[in-house]
Design a protein around this motif. Structure first.
Motif, PDB file in Angstrom:
ATOM      1  N   TYR A 159       0.835  -1.199   0.000  1.00 39.82           N
ATOM      2  CA  TYR A 159       0.000   0.000   0.000  1.00 39.82           C
ATOM      3  C   TYR A 159       0.876   1.257   0.000  1.00 39.82           C
ATOM      4  N   GLN A 160       1.866   1.292   0.887  1.00 42.24           N
ATOM      5  CA  GLN A 160       2.730   2.464   0.984  1.00 42.24           C
ATOM      6  C   GLN A 160       3.577   2.636  -0.270  1.00 42.24           C
ATOM      7  N   GLU A 161       4.029   1.534  -0.843  1.00 46.42           N
ATOM      8  CA  GLU A 161       4.833   1.610  -2.062  1.00 46.42           C
ATOM      9  C   GLU A 161       4.026   2.202  -3.221  1.00 46.42           C
ATOM     10  N   VAL A 162       2.781   1.803  -3.352  1.00 43.68           N
ATOM     11  CA  VAL A 162       1.918   2.363  -4.397  1.00 43.68           C
ATOM     12  C   VAL A 162       1.773   3.871  -4.201  1.00 43.68           C
ATOM     13  N   ILE A 163       1.523   4.287  -2.979  1.00 37.81           N
ATOM     14  CA  ILE A 163       1.375   5.721  -2.695  1.00 37.81           C
ATOM     15  C   ILE A 163       2.673   6.464  -3.011  1.00 37.81           C
ATOM     16  N   ASP A 164       3.811   5.892  -2.635  1.00 33.58           N
ATOM     17  CA  ASP A 164       5.103   6.528  -2.911  1.00 33.58           C
ATOM     18  C   ASP A 164       5.355   6.676  -4.412  1.00 33.58           C
ATOM     19  N   ILE A 165       4.983   5.677  -5.184  1.00 29.06           N
ATOM     20  CA  ILE A 165       5.154   5.756  -6.634  1.00 29.06           C
ATOM     21  C   ILE A 165       4.217   6.802  -7.216  1.00 29.06           C
ATOM     22  N   LEU A 166       2.977   6.816  -6.754  1.00 27.35           N
ATOM     23  CA  LEU A 166       2.020   7.810  -7.247  1.00 27.35           C
ATOM     24  C   LEU A 166       2.429   9.227  -6.878  1.00 27.35           C
ATOM     25  N   ASN A 167       3.037   9.382  -5.707  1.00 27.60           N
ATOM     26  CA  ASN A 167       3.520  10.696  -5.265  1.00 27.60           C
ATOM     27  C   ASN A 167       4.867  11.060  -5.878  1.00 27.60           C
ATOM     28  N   LYS A 168       5.432  10.117  -6.628  1.00 24.31           N
ATOM     29  CA  LYS A 168       6.732  10.279  -7.302  1.00 24.31           C
ATOM     30  C   LYS A 168       7.890  10.404  -6.325  1.00 24.31           C
ATOM     31  N   SER A 169       7.704   9.929  -5.086  1.00 27.06           N
ATOM     32  CA  SER A 169       8.828   9.897  -4.153  1.00 27.06           C
ATOM     33  C   SER A 169       9.633   8.614  -4.332  1.00 27.06           C
ATOM     34  N   LYS A 170       9.095   7.674  -5.097  1.00 27.76           N
ATOM     35  CA  LYS A 170       9.812   6.469  -5.495  1.00 27.76           C
ATOM     36  C   LYS A 170       9.678   6.343  -7.002  1.00 27.76           C
ATOM     37  N   LYS A 171      10.788   6.173  -7.659  1.00 28.13           N
ATOM     38  CA  LYS A 171      10.798   6.095  -9.118  1.00 28.13           C
ATOM     39  C   LYS A 171      10.905   4.633  -9.550  1.00 28.13           C
ATOM     40  N   VAL A 172      10.092   4.280 -10.536  1.00 25.74           N
ATOM     41  CA  VAL A 172      10.167   2.960 -11.159  1.00 25.74           C
ATOM     42  C   VAL A 172       9.967   3.130 -12.659  1.00 25.74           C
ATOM     43  N   GLU A 173      10.483   2.178 -13.409  1.00 23.00           N
ATOM     44  CA  GLU A 173      10.239   2.175 -14.844  1.00 23.00           C
ATOM     45  C   GLU A 173       8.813   1.695 -15.076  1.00 23.00           C
ATOM     46  N   ASP A 174       8.104   2.333 -15.967  1.00 21.21           N
ATOM     47  CA  ASP A 174       6.733   1.966 -16.323  1.00 21.21           C
ATOM     48  C   ASP A 174       5.825   1.977 -15.081  1.00 21.21           C
ATOM     49  N   PRO A 175       5.611   3.150 -14.473  1.00 19.82           N
ATOM     50  CA  PRO A 175       4.884   3.240 -13.204  1.00 19.82           C
ATOM     51  C   PRO A 175       3.448   2.703 -13.238  1.00 19.82           C
ATOM     52  N   ILE A 176       2.725   2.910 -14.325  1.00 17.61           N
ATOM     53  CA  ILE A 176       1.343   2.403 -14.380  1.00 17.61           C
ATOM     54  C   ILE A 176       1.346   0.884 -14.282  1.00 17.61           C
ATOM     55  N   TYR A 177       2.201   0.261 -15.075  1.00 16.51           N
ATOM     56  CA  TYR A 177       2.300  -1.198 -15.070  1.00 16.51           C
ATOM     57  C   TYR A 177       2.700  -1.704 -13.673  1.00 16.51           C
ATOM     58  N   PHE A 178       3.679  -1.050 -13.058  1.00 14.49           N
ATOM     59  CA  PHE A 178       4.166  -1.460 -11.739  1.00 14.49           C
ATOM     60  C   PHE A 178       3.066  -1.311 -10.686  1.00 14.49           C
ATOM     61  N   VAL A 179       2.385  -0.178 -10.691  1.00 18.80           N
ATOM     62  CA  VAL A 179       1.334   0.090  -9.704  1.00 18.80           C
ATOM     63  C   VAL A 179       0.184  -0.900  -9.852  1.00 18.80           C
ATOM     64  N   LEU A 180      -0.192  -1.217 -11.078  1.00 14.43           N
ATOM     65  CA  LEU A 180      -1.267  -2.201 -11.287  1.00 14.43           C
ATOM     66  C   LEU A 180      -0.850  -3.585 -10.796  1.00 14.43           C
ATOM     67  N   GLY A 181       0.409  -3.934 -10.987  1.00 11.86           N
ATOM     68  CA  GLY A 181       0.918  -5.211 -10.460  1.00 11.86           C
ATOM     69  C   GLY A 181       0.888  -5.233  -8.944  1.00 11.86           C
ATOM     70  N   SER A 182       1.252  -4.134  -8.337  1.00 13.63           N
ATOM     71  CA  SER A 182       1.215  -4.041  -6.871  1.00 13.63           C
ATOM     72  C   SER A 182      -0.217  -4.106  -6.361  1.00 13.63           C
ATOM     73  N   LEU A 183      -1.125  -3.440  -7.068  1.00 12.34           N
ATOM     74  CA  LEU A 183      -2.535  -3.499  -6.700  1.00 12.34           C
ATOM     75  C   LEU A 183      -3.029  -4.943  -6.758  1.00 12.34           C
ATOM     76  N   GLU A 184      -2.689  -5.664  -7.821  1.00  9.07           N
ATOM     77  CA  GLU A 184      -3.098  -7.064  -7.932  1.00  9.07           C
ATOM     78  C   GLU A 184      -2.515  -7.899  -6.796  1.00  9.07           C
ATOM     79  N   GLU A 185      -1.261  -7.657  -6.458  1.00  6.76           N
ATOM     80  CA  GLU A 185      -0.658  -8.400  -5.344  1.00  6.76           C
ATOM     81  C   GLU A 185      -1.416  -8.119  -4.056  1.00  6.76           C
ATOM     82  N   TYR A 186      -1.736  -6.855  -3.818  1.00  3.14           N
ATOM     83  CA  TYR A 186      -2.484  -6.487  -2.618  1.00  3.14           C
ATOM     84  C   TYR A 186      -3.852  -7.174  -2.602  1.00  3.14           C
ATOM     85  N   MET A 187      -4.542  -7.116  -3.741  1.00  8.42           N
ATOM     86  CA  MET A 187      -5.909  -7.645  -3.809  1.00  8.42           C
ATOM     87  C   MET A 187      -5.955  -9.170  -3.713  1.00  8.42           C
TER      88      MET A 187
END
Length: 148
Positions: A68-96
């Motif tokens: 949950y916190q990692e998704v928020i950090d990526i959305l807030n751009k305090s954590k950088k990842v390649e392909d953020p939409i793809y990464f966030v959706l993967g994290s959401l699926e893991e959470y769910m």
């Protein structure tokens, strides 16, 4: 005619959504928003019972708290990842879709055992509770606001 809603079995939900975004290669705004709406519509087809222990479990050092916190950090751009939409959706699926795992980090053995037992009881129940649905909906809302 009154149609009674059933409770959502976590196993059924997981089979429906785990890996969905990667199999469909959802990584652009339009398809991500459509996918998030699909999840919302699916969740809204079911009823949920409250389980106040879920908040206790999530507040501890747990995998879901980290996700949950990692998704928020990526959305807030305090954590950088390649392909953020793809990464966030993967994290959401893991959470769910995955069960929560309580970690034995900043708590004593007695507290850890207490929260692990609460978590184990929740997993054995097999149904998604209202609090978990609310966390998922909150994550989806954050994602939609940031990518829309």
């Amino acid at each position: 005619m009154n149609i009674l809603k059933k409770q959502l079995k976590k196993e059924k939900f997981s089979k429906t959504f785990y890996g969905y975004h990667s199999s469909k290669r959802i990584n652009d705004k339009k398809s991500a928003l459509t996918y998030l709406d699909e999840i919302i519509n699916y969740l809204n087809k079911y009823k949920y019972k409250s389980n106040k222990d879920y908040d206790k479990i999530i507040s501890m050092d747990s995998r879901k708290k980290f996700i949950y916190q990692e998704v928020i950090d990526i959305l807030n751009k305090s954590k950088k990842v390649e392909d953020p939409i793809y990464f966030v959706l993967g994290s959401l699926e893991e959470y769910m879709c995955n069960n929560c795992f309580v970690q034995h980090l900043n708590i004593d053995d007695k507290e850890f055992t207490k929260y692990r037992n609460l978590n184990d009881d929740y997993i054995k129940n097999g149904y998604m509770c209202l609090e978990e649905k609310n966390y998922i909906m909150s994550m989806i809302k954050e994602i939609k606001e940031r990518i829309d």
